[in-house]
Scaffold this motif. Structure first.
Motif: not given
Length: 351
Positions: A264-282
């Protein structure tokens, strides 16, 4: 508060595993609560040893395990590897297995529970924000760089599953890491945004709205809402659409369960998770890069995508373990041996 949470988590896990029912790697039979086959049961002279440690990171107590190689001499200088655990995982599971196996190869290793997760402090529990997970990796480097015997000029990074995605992000800017490797890399932002195998593209806005409402509810002092956790029956697990999730439930809830590990993870974490991508600036990763994944993993697409985009890492290799699924790289001996063999050669060359 922290001790109360850990006690509650322990009792809940004991109940979920079932009275008298032990997993294949039973944490209850290990004095360090390690949940993997071949785990250290006691520290002995001349052998690989484990040392639980606690350190501060941004005001929070972080719980970690440091593994030291056989015949460790604090006056010597050892190559060192930081190991980042999967989403939902803790230091006592697969991250500990790889940390121990690398210590057997002569490395000092560290693996820590993410802030807000496992035995580390932080409220609300199970907050899973990319910035925090990346900071956890920087924090492990901070701590282990001061540890006796560590050669700061030979510091490597290993990320597993979600920890692999966050390791790619951390290594973009943290050049203390001279090389970086991933195993079964999981791009948390892409999956939380698009769904696994991009299966939820049509519901992105709806799920963002739910996350926004969860954040508002937290801010108002109401109950913290959670996503991703479910007590599923064997029949329900068998019907899950993806092998990663079917085998993941088996690994995390049965064979390698640990009371501090949860999906489980806090649902509010999705605000940060959904705008993140591991390949940004890779492309900022200029260090040697090794990415390992199983040929049968339904998560392989994420490793292949990140590997192709890592254009700045001129010394890079994609290593496929034939026959392995995502979760099988966590514990199946022949697949773990294959990964360790490759990692040992990689770090031996780059550190």
């Amino acid at each position: 508060m922290r001790n109360t949470f850990l006690k509650a988590s322990f009792m809940a896990a004991m109940a979920s595993i079932g009275a008298g029912e032990a997993g294949a790697a039973d944490y209850r039979k290990n004095p360090f609560t390690l949940a993997y086959d071949g785990a250290i049961t006691q520290n002995e002279p001349g052998k690989v040893n484990i040392h639980p440690v606690t350190y501060k990171l941004n005001g929070l107590d972080i719980a970690a395990n440091v593994y030291i190689p056989a015949n460790y001499d604090p006056k010597q200088a050892y190559p060192t590897v930081v190991v980042a655990h999967p989403n939902g995982g803790v230091k006592e599971q697969v991250a500990g297995l790889y940390a121990q196996r690398l210590a057997e190869q002569g490395y000092i290793t560290i693996t820590a529970d993410a802030a807000y997760q496992g035995a580390s402090a932080g409220q609300p529990r199970s907050t899973d924000k990319p910035a925090y997970r990346i900071e956890d990796i920087h924090g492990m480097a901070d701590f282990i760089s001061q540890y006796a015997g560590v050669d700061r000029k030979r510091l490597g990074l290993l990320g597993i599953c979600g920890g692999g995605g966050y390791s790619l992000a951390a290594a973009q800017t943290d050049k203390r890491f001279k090389s970086v490797a991933t195993i079964s890399m999981f791009n948390s932002g892409r999956v939380r945004r698009n769904g696994y195998n991009d299966s939820q593209l049509n519901s992105v806005q709806q799920r963002l709205q739910q996350a926004s409402e969860a954040r508002a509810q937290e801010a108002a002092g109401a109950a913290v809402l959670y996503s991703g956790d479910a007590n599923l029956s064997d029949e329900q697990i068998a019907k899950l659409p993806f092998e990663l999730y079917r085998q993941g439930y088996e690994y995390y809830w049965k064979t390698h369960a640990h009371p501090n590990s949860t999906f489980k993870y806090t649902t509010s974490s999705l605000l940060d998770l959904m705008r993140f991508d591991a390949t940004d600036q890779i492309a900022l990763i200029g260090q040697p890069l090794l990415m390992i994944a199983g040929s049968e993993a339904d998560s392989l697409y994420m490793t292949e995508d990140a590997f192709a985009k890592a254009s700045g890492a001129h010394d890079k290799e994609l290593f496929i373990i034939e026959g392995a699924t995502h979760i099988e790289t966590y514990w199946v001996p022949k697949y773990v041996d294959a990964a360790i063999g490759k990692l040992s050669a990689f770090y031996g060359k780059t550190l």
